[in-house]
Design an enzyme around this catalytic site. Structure first.
Site, PDB file in Angstrom:
ATOM      1  N   ARG A 138     -64.551  36.101 -13.365  1.00  0.00           N
ATOM      2  CA  ARG A 138     -63.783  36.796 -12.317  1.00  0.00           C
ATOM      3  C   ARG A 138     -62.935  35.859 -11.456  1.00  0.00           C
ATOM      4  O   ARG A 138     -62.167  36.300 -10.627  1.00  0.00           O
ATOM      5  CB  ARG A 138     -64.738  37.623 -11.437  1.00  0.00           C
ATOM      6  CG  ARG A 138     -65.216  38.892 -12.124  1.00  0.00           C
ATOM      7  CD  ARG A 138     -66.414  39.488 -11.418  1.00  0.00           C
ATOM      8  NE  ARG A 138     -67.628  38.722 -11.692  1.00  0.00           N
ATOM      9  CZ  ARG A 138     -68.800  38.949 -11.112  1.00  0.00           C
ATOM     10  NH1 ARG A 138     -68.909  39.906 -10.203  1.00  0.00           N
ATOM     11  NH2 ARG A 138     -69.854  38.220 -11.419  1.00  0.00           N
ATOM     12  N   GLY A 163     -75.253  26.991  -8.480  1.00  0.00           N
ATOM     13  CA  GLY A 163     -73.993  26.268  -8.321  1.00  0.00           C
ATOM     14  C   GLY A 163     -72.910  27.072  -7.641  1.00  0.00           C
ATOM     15  O   GLY A 163     -71.922  26.512  -7.156  1.00  0.00           O
ATOM     16  N   GLU A 215     -83.120  43.710 -10.877  1.00  0.00           N
ATOM     17  CA  GLU A 215     -81.671  43.507 -10.811  1.00  0.00           C
ATOM     18  C   GLU A 215     -80.969  44.832 -10.532  1.00  0.00           C
ATOM     19  O   GLU A 215     -81.436  45.900 -10.950  1.00  0.00           O
ATOM     20  CB  GLU A 215     -81.159  42.916 -12.130  1.00  0.00           C
ATOM     21  CG  GLU A 215     -81.579  41.483 -12.367  1.00  0.00           C
ATOM     22  CD  GLU A 215     -81.143  40.545 -11.240  1.00  0.00           C
ATOM     23  OE1 GLU A 215     -79.933  40.423 -11.006  1.00  0.00           O
ATOM     24  OE2 GLU A 215     -82.020  39.959 -10.580  1.00  0.00           O
ATOM     25  N   ASN A 235     -68.102  34.749  -6.653  1.00  0.00           N
ATOM     26  CA  ASN A 235     -67.743  35.184  -7.997  1.00  0.00           C
ATOM     27  C   ASN A 235     -66.242  35.323  -8.192  1.00  0.00           C
ATOM     28  O   ASN A 235     -65.764  35.365  -9.312  1.00  0.00           O
ATOM     29  CB  ASN A 235     -68.420  36.521  -8.318  1.00  0.00           C
ATOM     30  CG  ASN A 235     -69.928  36.382  -8.336  1.00  0.00           C
ATOM     31  OD1 ASN A 235     -70.463  35.431  -8.905  1.00  0.00           O
ATOM     32  ND2 ASN A 235     -70.620  37.291  -7.676  1.00  0.00           N
ATOM     33  N   LYS A 282     -44.926   2.307   5.141  1.00  0.00           N
ATOM     34  CA  LYS A 282     -45.926   2.048   4.101  1.00  0.00           C
ATOM     35  C   LYS A 282     -46.318   0.584   4.103  1.00  0.00           C
ATOM     36  O   LYS A 282     -45.454  -0.280   4.228  1.00  0.00           O
ATOM     37  CB  LYS A 282     -45.332   2.418   2.732  1.00  0.00           C
ATOM     38  CG  LYS A 282     -46.299   2.295   1.596  1.00  0.00           C
ATOM     39  CD  LYS A 282     -45.642   1.786   0.311  1.00  0.00           C
ATOM     40  CE  LYS A 282     -45.458   0.285   0.328  1.00  0.00           C
ATOM     41  NZ  LYS A 282     -44.994  -0.283  -0.941  1.00  0.00           N
ATOM     42  N   TYR A 337     -36.934   3.736   6.612  1.00  0.00           N
ATOM     43  CA  TYR A 337     -38.027   3.422   5.694  1.00  0.00           C
ATOM     44  C   TYR A 337     -38.450   1.983   5.934  1.00  0.00           C
ATOM     45  O   TYR A 337     -37.645   1.059   5.781  1.00  0.00           O
ATOM     46  CB  TYR A 337     -37.601   3.597   4.225  1.00  0.00           C
ATOM     47  CG  TYR A 337     -38.677   3.058   3.297  1.00  0.00           C
ATOM     48  CD1 TYR A 337     -39.945   3.643   3.287  1.00  0.00           C
ATOM     49  CD2 TYR A 337     -38.453   1.949   2.479  1.00  0.00           C
ATOM     50  CE1 TYR A 337     -40.958   3.128   2.487  1.00  0.00           C
ATOM     51  CE2 TYR A 337     -39.457   1.439   1.673  1.00  0.00           C
ATOM     52  CZ  TYR A 337     -40.701   2.038   1.684  1.00  0.00           C
ATOM     53  OH  TYR A 337     -41.713   1.530   0.905  1.00  0.00           O
ATOM     54  N   ALA A 386     -31.573   3.273  14.192  1.00  0.00           N
ATOM     55  CA  ALA A 386     -31.617   4.445  13.312  1.00  0.00           C
ATOM     56  C   ALA A 386     -31.123   4.092  11.910  1.00  0.00           C
ATOM     57  O   ALA A 386     -30.168   3.339  11.747  1.00  0.00           O
ATOM     58  CB  ALA A 386     -30.755   5.548  13.894  1.00  0.00           C
ATOM     59  N   ASN A 404     -37.461  -3.014  -0.420  1.00  0.00           N
ATOM     60  CA  ASN A 404     -38.638  -3.812  -0.800  1.00  0.00           C
ATOM     61  C   ASN A 404     -38.849  -3.889  -2.302  1.00  0.00           C
ATOM     62  O   ASN A 404     -39.738  -4.573  -2.755  1.00  0.00           O
ATOM     63  CB  ASN A 404     -39.902  -3.231  -0.135  1.00  0.00           C
ATOM     64  CG  ASN A 404     -40.151  -1.782  -0.541  1.00  0.00           C
ATOM     65  OD1 ASN A 404     -39.219  -1.045  -0.823  1.00  0.00           O
ATOM     66  ND2 ASN A 404     -41.398  -1.387  -0.576  1.00  0.00           N
ATOM     67  N   ARG A 422     -20.813  -7.548   8.265  1.00  0.00           N
ATOM     68  CA  ARG A 422     -19.755  -6.553   8.208  1.00  0.00           C
ATOM     69  C   ARG A 422     -18.403  -7.190   7.893  1.00  0.00           C
ATOM     70  O   ARG A 422     -18.137  -8.303   8.349  1.00  0.00           O
ATOM     71  CB  ARG A 422     -19.639  -5.977   9.613  1.00  0.00           C
ATOM     72  CG  ARG A 422     -19.743  -4.527   9.719  1.00  0.00           C
ATOM     73  CD  ARG A 422     -19.562  -4.195  11.175  1.00  0.00           C
ATOM     74  NE  ARG A 422     -20.816  -4.141  11.899  1.00  0.00           N
ATOM     75  CZ  ARG A 422     -20.883  -4.289  13.222  1.00  0.00           C
ATOM     76  NH1 ARG A 422     -19.806  -4.550  13.932  1.00  0.00           N
ATOM     77  NH2 ARG A 422     -22.037  -4.192  13.811  1.00  0.00           N
TER      78      ARG A 422
END
Ligand code: UD1
Ligand code: CA
Length: 451
Positions: A13, A100, A149, A222, A346, A361, A375, A381, A435
């Site tokens: 089910r 279970g 049952e 179930n 990261k 990043y 900004a 990397n 630049r």
């Protein structure tokens, strides 16, 4: 004590490719919830009967040395399932049977069952307003004489509202004889474990019924509707525990904890947040709406604005994060840092009071204190094959829209002009830029559309 967990059923089910006992509740397979509870009782043997999806189940728990898996090739009923485990049980000690698909069972209820039925046969039962679907506890003069049952019950028996939770403590030495005597001449054509109760009664063994703490903890899953209901019940309990410990939840119905959340004093959590794995929020931390925090430690008085995603990060005190910030594994933020919108960090150390406020990043970077990142700054990397680190000294100022092509070092107090593509180290305290000189073309005309 032996503990046998019955988990071979197919769970038709659920309508899923995933075996029923691997369906997650609070991010963790149902069977793992049951195993974790079982372990708290220190069984001498822990046996799991598997069948449907056996390989997947074994694989999910393969590294656990304390679990023995037994294969029930054909699922011929709960009695047949226990029979598969019996050769592995210690005959001298009792056997606790768990299911279970009953994931929220409380250890306190199990302990009560074990205490009450020390040298007899114990059933964990519960009274339900709507007992349909469950096996009914049949009593005579107050004494339990059997379980019937639902599908085999008479009209009158179906009115009984005390039901079998399926969890029971059995005298193992009798099981060999009892299980061998089981017949499958019943409505479902199965070898019912519940039929051993009648056999025990005939032998003069006293049946003890311990009451479960609540209906929720013994509810079997179930289908997905029941799974969702138990998920909510579990999350509500988490929310209540947090509030009891002083955490402010703006809506206790809108928080999800899939792991462990530890909070200090005066923590405030807005709606829709998800906590995964191990999360620690120190005193005074505020978490804004719709954040996902996985395996992170957030130190005192830090404020997280809405829609942040953190995974595997460590954040200092008095930090401001978000809205829309992303911290990935190995992000370590010192005290008083500011990380703003659409910034991804990261495997980087961000030093005291440094700011990365917009659209950046920062990966594989060691950043000193009081650095300001303009900004749109990107640490380049990765050259497509290898990763390299970027080092930024204290008090550096990085102009907007800069690319730092690693490996590269920006000196202390250095300034990078906006739009710089830094490929060589920038010295301390100087302005570096890459630049081209700005020119204005005199007499230039915009092109016009051709006829
Ligand atoms: C069973 C009980 C019922 C009880 C209910 C509580 C029996 C005959 N009935 O009914 O009295 O009220 O649990 O939830 O025991 N399993 C196997 N192998 C099998 C069959 C089942 O391992 O051959 C496992 C299933 O994976 C499941 C558990 O046993 O975890 C219960 O099986 P299920 O078929 O769900 O039993 P119910 O009909 O719910
Ligand atoms: Ca069931």
């Amino acid at each position: 004590m032996n503990i046998v967990i019955l988990a071979a059923g197919m769970g038709k089910r659920m309508n899923s490719r995933l075996p029923k006992v691997l369906q997650p509740l609070a991010g963790k397979p149902m069977l793992r919830h049951v195993i974790d509870k079982a372990r708290q009782l220190n069984p001498s043997r822990l046996i799991v009967v598997i069948g449907h999806g056996a390989d997947a189940v074994r694989e999910a728990f393969g590294d656990a040395a304390d679990i023995t898996f037994v294969l029930q090739e054909k699922q011929l009923g709960t009695g047949h399932a226990l029979m598969q485990a019996l050769p592995l049980c210690d005959l001298a000690s009792p056997t606790l049977v768990l299911l279970g698909d009953v994931p929220l069972i409380e250890v306190s209820s199990l302990r009560r069952l074990i205490e009450l039925s020390a040298d007899g046969l114990g059933l964990l039962t519960v009274c339900l307003e709507d007992p349909s679907g469950y096996g009914r506890i049949v009593r005579e003069n107050g004494q339990v004489i059997g379980i019937v049952e639902q599908k085999d019950a008479t009209e009158k028996e179906r009115l009984i509202n005390e039901v079998n939770t399926g969890i029971m403590l059995l005298p193992t030495k009798n099981l060999g004889v009892w299980l061998a005597k089981l017949k499958n001449d019943n409505a479902q054509g199965e070898y019912y474990l519940t039929d051993v109760i009648g056999m025990a009664v005939q032998q003069g063994i006293k049946i003890v019924a311990a009451q479960a703490g609540s209906a929720t903890e013994v509810e079997g899953v179930n289908n997905k509707v029941q799974l969702a209901r138990l998920e909510r019940a579990y999350q509500r309990q988490n929310a209540l525990n947090l509030m009891k410990n002083g955490v402010t939840l703006l809506d206790p119905d809108r928080i999800d904890i899939r792991g462990e959340l530890v909070c200090g004093k005066d923590v405030e959590i807005d709606v829709g947040c998800i906590f995964i794995g191990k999360v620690k929020l120190a005193d005074g931390v505020k978490v804004g709406a719709y954040c996902t925090l996985k395996d992170v430690e957030i130190n005192a008085e830090t404020e997280i604005l809405p829609y942040c995603h953190f995974d595997g990060a460590k954040v200092g005190k008095n930090v401001r994060l978000g809205p829309y910030s992303r911290l990935r594994p190995g992000a370590v933020l010192a005290d008083e840092t500011h990380i703003g919108n659409f910034v991804e960090i990261k495997k980087s150390n961000i030093g005291f009071a440094s700011k990365v406020n917009h659209l950046s990043y920062i990966g594989d970077t060691d950043m000193g204190s009081r650095v300001n990142i303009g900004a749109g700054t990107i640490t380049c990397n990765y050259d497509g094959v290898n990763k390299f680190r970027t080092t930024i000294g204290d008090d550096a100022f990085i102009g907007s829209d800069t690319q730092l092509v690693a490996p590269v070092t920006v000196g202390k107090g250095a300034t990078l002009g906006a739009g710089t593509t830094l490929t060589k180290n920038a010295p301390d305290d100087k302005l570096t830029l890459s630049r081209a000189r700005q020119v204005t073309i005199e007499g230039w005309k915009r092109p016009v559309k051709k006829k």
